[in-house]
Design an enzyme around this catalytic site. Sequence first.
Site, mmCIF file in Angstrom:
data_model
loop_
_atom_site.group_PDB
_atom_site.id
_atom_site.type_symbol
_atom_site.label_atom_id
_atom_site.label_comp_id
_atom_site.label_asym_id
_atom_site.label_seq_id
_atom_site.Cartn_x
_atom_site.Cartn_y
_atom_site.Cartn_z
ATOM 1 N N GLY A 242 -1.007 -2.311 4.428
ATOM 2 C CA GLY A 242 0.189 -1.717 3.832
ATOM 3 C C GLY A 242 -0.114 -0.502 2.970
ATOM 4 O O GLY A 242 -1.273 -0.179 2.683
ATOM 5 N N HIS A 243 0.951 0.153 2.538
ATOM 6 C CA HIS A 243 0.802 1.367 1.724
ATOM 7 C C HIS A 243 0.140 1.065 0.388
ATOM 8 O O HIS A 243 0.359 0.036 -0.213
ATOM 9 C CB HIS A 243 2.147 2.053 1.515
ATOM 10 C CG HIS A 243 3.207 1.227 0.885
ATOM 11 N ND1 HIS A 243 4.390 1.750 0.458
ATOM 12 C CD2 HIS A 243 3.263 -0.095 0.632
ATOM 13 C CE1 HIS A 243 5.120 0.785 -0.043
ATOM 14 N NE2 HIS A 243 4.477 -0.327 0.048
ATOM 15 N N ASN A 244 -0.708 1.988 -0.022
ATOM 16 C CA ASN A 244 -1.368 1.927 -1.327
ATOM 17 C C ASN A 244 -2.373 0.793 -1.468
ATOM 18 O O ASN A 244 -2.795 0.480 -2.582
ATOM 19 C CB ASN A 244 -0.338 1.843 -2.472
ATOM 20 C CG ASN A 244 0.508 3.100 -2.545
ATOM 21 O OD1 ASN A 244 1.647 3.120 -2.092
ATOM 22 N ND2 ASN A 244 -0.061 4.160 -3.068
#
Lengths: 348, 348, 348
Positions: A242-244
């Site tokens: 996922g993002h980050n």
Amino acid sequence: MNSTARTFQLRELVARFGGELRGPGEVRIRQVAPLDAAGPEEIAYLARSAFRKAAAGTGAGALIVAERDADRFDRPRIVVADPHAYFIKVAALLNPAPEPQAGVHPMAWVHPQAQVAPSAEVAAFVSIGAGAWIGEGVRLGPGCRIGAHARIGEHSRLHANVTIYDHCIVGRRAVMNAGCVIGSDGFGGALENGRWLKMPHIGRVVIGDDVEIGANTTIDRGAMADTVIEDGVKMDNLIQIGHNCRIGAHTTIAACAGIAGSAHIGSGCMIGGASRIVGHVHIADGVHVSPATVVTRGIEAPGRYTGIYPFSEHREWLRGAVQLRRLSETGEAAKERSRPRPKAKGTR
Amino acid sequence: MNSTARTFQLRELVARFGGELRGPGEVRIRQVAPLDAAGPEEIAYLARSAFRKAAAGTGAGALIVAERDADRFDRPRIVVADPHAYFIKVAALLNPAPEPQAGVHPMAWVHPQAQVAPSAEVAAFVSIGAGAWIGEGVRLGPGCRIGAHARIGEHSRLHANVTIYDHCIVGRRAVMNAGCVIGSDGFGGALENGRWLKMPHIGRVVIGDDVEIGANTTIDRGAMADTVIEDGVKMDNLIQIGHNCRIGAHTTIAACAGIAGSAHIGSGCMIGGASRIVGHVHIADGVHVSPATVVTRGIEAPGRYTGIYPFSEHREWLRGAVQLRRLSETGEAAKERSRPRPKAKGTR
Amino acid sequence: MNSTARTFQLRELVARFGGELRGPGEVRIRQVAPLDAAGPEEIAYLARSAFRKAAAGTGAGALIVAERDADRFDRPRIVVADPHAYFIKVAALLNPAPEPQAGVHPMAWVHPQAQVAPSAEVAAFVSIGAGAWIGEGVRLGPGCRIGAHARIGEHSRLHANVTIYDHCIVGRRAVMNAGCVIGSDGFGGALENGRWLKMPHIGRVVIGDDVEIGANTTIDRGAMADTVIEDGVKMDNLIQIGHNCRIGAHTTIAACAGIAGSAHIGSGCMIGGASRIVGHVHIADGVHVSPATVVTRGIEAPGRYTGIYPFSEHREWLRGAVQLRRLSETGEAAKERSRPRPKAKGTR
């Protein structure tokens, strides 16, 4: 299946990789093979005592064995501390990745403002966007999509149909298998009156050196800061990052695992296949997550963590599941009993 | 949605596929449809008694029914042992796969040392590597990547953006959906001093005849021996098959399942969606694994196997989970009690 | 990372999006940033009290805060009801999606019977089949495959290597990430004498307006009727949607979820990452399924539903799993006891 171009004598292997030679050093090795299929020009290895019988009957021209098996077989052999690791090094020597065929295929498309190193190989139907940078010795397989301002580090190999979104960074010596997607929009946003507001993702994916990514694996770009994959990370197929997220150096992740947004995984972790890690947690260095385990909170200490429902014959499972449901009712009953009871009015 | 080119009379269907005709044989059928949407030129089927009401009210021009419903409806009908299977055969007759449009698209790229059969269709932006072989009647959709020395058997159809790595073999009459990847590197290697040594994968993927592969499914090549998919295997989307697996003939695997390296699955198995099978195990013929079940050891007997945590309303689940944790403490307490206790010093 | 083209004054933001301005309205904002990284031309937001400390020390040029924090900081700020939602709107304003570069790339291939609107952008190596229709302002990234008679609604953006099968429909303003596959054959068929009969899938996938689809997600076409994705649905990466599913409006589905064939999901649902929903069930509006939960039957009431095996240190898990197995035996024992016992012969 593949026949290698070059052969090596046992003494050449020992000179390169160490180990103790027993038997004639001039035996020539052309390929690696498993014990039960190896022939006279092939080398096999014995890592566990369970395979001693197979080793005794092997047709291999030579063996790689541990100290404890040094004199168990009279076949030409190399005695080493870790036969499996040694075997892999020999396999890599005998099966080198093919050299890039320098140049841009006439059916590829490179934006005039992109830079492609002269020694890089760009296959048919590759597209490279404005401001992208492709390092020396890179191999881009057919159908790869390199976004604007993306960078691919020296000697990385992208197999077919890999997509790198705009601005993302891949380090040196990466291996990226077919269909993986780097830098897709993260699943970030918020509900307002039941409608989804999409957060434009302006972070990147930044991938270190010596990283391997499996087929059809997806890594989302950061919302504002970057998603970071540190050096030496190895990911299998069909994984979602996922993002980050931040994945620490030399962590391995097996197939079908999913790591939700903003999770930070330490270095040297082993994340099992089909395991899940929820978002916004921190996993310490050296954590081993078992396959199919759902990690619902952070983990502070190294060690092995597991959560798998034991499978069984279907009817037996049904009985257990019924009992498990009863447990939650029992818990409820216990909780009810422990509450102070309101005094009954008017009685007594 | 599709309107078919040809119609068939009921008597023609019976002549082809068997079954007993009740009512006028000259009724013409253009398409298949569900009971609740079928019109006068369409045929529907009734497999379960739950749908008898829908069948009574259907507008279908004809029905396919089981023996027990032979006289329940007066609509023109075909009475058969297995209405669902019969219906599928009629659907396939009415909706044949389009014939390949022979030839190589001018925007495809075929290596001069590859062989493409004259009747094969090669769409735009397909790339075919050196020494590859494409059989008669094969259809390659746009963006397919056929690696060097790969082979695609007669009458196989690859939808868009399918990747076949070098040296892999696909049998006859395969259907491969978009984005699937055959022959990516397996996740094989070893850790040495915390660093991953990658095993070069020199095995292939060898796929038998009449195999179907879902969209974005990935099958890794073998490390030394091959990964083998036997005849008639059907795989859904987003499935992962690890290196050196063997999947037995006519086994079906539902979406999102993952099978780890060197697992051997028997023939005629049904592997449920999102189930997981760990590596290096053997699953017998005829095993049915329930959805989302994690198979952590081999299975020797046919039958159905399950391991699913029962879901419930969230707070109820929380209570059950707490009780389950207590169980492990109870187990620990019991174990502690069964240990011989050290004698207390100096007391008494 | 990205530097935006235009700046906005705080008073311009308030004029557009509402909120109450505190401090000088002429402060210029160039970009959004998190509290701990923001600089003088950037705006950050404070949604939860846990971040008050970070907000006190931020270098941001301005803040977006809730009513309760209206006077806690003296930095220029906008006071709003929902700082996160407001922040996303500002982010979207500052980072608009790039305008399509109208025209068909010379290395794309468009069937002469397809229609492409003049303002649409068609990148290199895109293929568009016969009878397909591409609306105004659509952007098709490199390597997209648009099947025959497929339709892409106005202002939709397809990233690289997206596949839309024949006859499928995508609504307006869709965002489809790289490698997603729309309209692959569903896993429908039947076993006859141990052999799989494949059902030809003649339904479509029909996607409403304002839908977002993640990277490498797959959606199967219907067998006879259509698979339907209603307006405003948001799907993350690596999700599988089976044939004939219906996903209700404004439902969100997180990564790696799998929804089996003919499941109907209500509107406004939140389906957690890696959760599984079995086929042929109905899920009510407003249902929240927790991550990794397996939904094995329909759900009639809104609420949150969960089924996760709690993870723990490996040895503790082992003890719990053993106890869980005993429970199923206990259940069996209880069942046995409750059965009428056959009279013992000859004794007593």
